[in-house]
Every structure is written in structure tokens, then in C-alpha cells.
Design an enzyme around this catalytic site. Structure first.
Site, PDB file in Angstrom:
ATOM      1  N   ARG A  51       0.056   5.361  35.645  1.00  0.00           N
ATOM      2  CA  ARG A  51      -1.220   4.764  36.029  1.00  0.00           C
ATOM      3  C   ARG A  51      -1.766   3.932  34.881  1.00  0.00           C
ATOM      4  NH1 ARG A  51      -6.504   6.987  39.119  1.00  0.00           N
ATOM      5  NH2 ARG A  51      -7.481   4.941  39.256  1.00  0.00           N
ATOM      6  N   ARG A  61      -2.266   3.499  43.674  1.00  0.00           N
ATOM      7  CA  ARG A  61      -2.024   3.997  42.327  1.00  0.00           C
ATOM      8  C   ARG A  61      -1.016   5.133  42.409  1.00  0.00           C
ATOM      9  NH1 ARG A  61      -6.733   4.731  44.858  1.00  0.00           N
ATOM     10  NH2 ARG A  61      -7.659   6.790  44.921  1.00  0.00           N
ATOM     11  N   ASP A  64      -3.806   9.970  40.747  1.00  0.00           N
ATOM     12  CA  ASP A  64      -5.255   9.932  40.521  1.00  0.00           C
ATOM     13  C   ASP A  64      -5.723  11.372  40.371  1.00  0.00           C
ATOM     14  OD1 ASP A  64      -7.908   9.045  40.367  1.00  0.00           O
ATOM     15  OD2 ASP A  64      -8.170   9.143  42.539  1.00  0.00           O
ATOM     16  N   ASP A  66      -8.865  13.740  39.595  1.00  0.00           N
ATOM     17  CA  ASP A  66     -10.324  13.791  39.512  1.00  0.00           C
ATOM     18  C   ASP A  66     -10.766  15.196  39.145  1.00  0.00           C
ATOM     19  OD1 ASP A  66     -10.994  11.129  40.299  1.00  0.00           O
ATOM     20  OD2 ASP A  66     -10.572  11.659  42.385  1.00  0.00           O
TER      21      ASP A  66
END
Length: 133
Positions: A51, A61, A64, A66
Site C-alpha cells: 500500500r 488498495r 487497509d 483501520d
């Protein structure tokens, strides 16, 4: 790692809908890192997996990561808001989180089960694999 959810194939949401589906899941961890250090570690893992910064918001992407919740911590900085501001509005977040803890609540007492029930139709999320660990 304390617990790992199943994987869910989900349709894109947000600003770029014309892209491939995503795989989403949740992991519960135990850590002594402070929130910013944990975020730095997550960004390093993303970089290790290809990424790059600066892509379009909600765009394709390779990975990811989070930070969604960190116990009962509530905070907001230029880099990080906890709980994550979209945690109650995204089916692909709520399903795996509730799989890890069906009674999970935000620090303010909001029940995530009620948030999921309130979403109504849309935001397809289909379980495609059980927990990998």
C-alpha cells in the site's frame, strides 16, 4: 492476537463504487502500544504489503488496516479518531466485530447490534471463509 473473525466479501462503499469487491474481517488484539504507535505499526504493515500513500479515497488498495476501537478510549487527533467514525454505519465493519463480541458497545454505550439492525438494506457483505486462526 486474541480473536479473529470470519472473512466477508463486501461491495465497495464510499466515493468509488466501480471497483472489485473487498475482503473484510476484524481482529481483536491485546497491546501495550499507545494509539498513535499502534497506528504507526498498522501503516508499516500496510506498506509492507504494497500500500502506498496518496491513493484516491475509498479507491482500490491491496490492504487497509483501520483501528476501530481501543477499549473504552475516545480520542480525536489529526491522524486518528477512536472509535472510528464509520464503525456504526458500515455493515462490513459491524458483522465481523459482532462475530467477535455479540454484545459489543461503543464507549458511549451504543450497542453495535442495534447499529447493524438499523442499517436496513444494502451494503452487501457475504461470509466467505471462517476464522483463519
Amino acid at each position: 492476537m486474541v480473536a479473529v473473525s470470519s472473512l466477508y466479501e463486501t461491495e465497495p462503499v464510499g466515493e468509488m463504487l466501480d471497483q472489485a469487491d473487498f475482503l473484510n474481517g476484524a481482529i481483536r488484539i491485546s497491546t501495550s502500544l499507545d494509539p498513535e504507535a499502534l497506528l504507526d505499526l498498522c501503516k508499516a504493515v500496510e506498506a509492507e504489503h504494497g500500500r502506498t500513500a496518496g491513493g484516491p479515497r475509498h479507491g482500490p488498495r491491496p490492504i487497509d488496516i483501520d483501528l476501530l476501537l481501543l477499549g473504552d478510549l475516545e480520542m480525536s487527533t489529526a491522524r486518528l479518531t477512536l472509535p472510528h467514525p464509520e464503525v456504526t454505519s458500515r455493515r462490513f465493519v459491524l458483522l465481523p466485530l459482532l462475530e467477535l463480541d455479540p454484545e459489543l458497545r461503543l464507549p458511549d454505550g451504543t450497542a453495535l447490534r442495534a447499529a447493524l439492525d438499523g442499517l436496513g438494506e444494502g451494503q452487501r457483505a457475504e461470509k466467505v471463509a471462517g476464522p483463519l486462526l
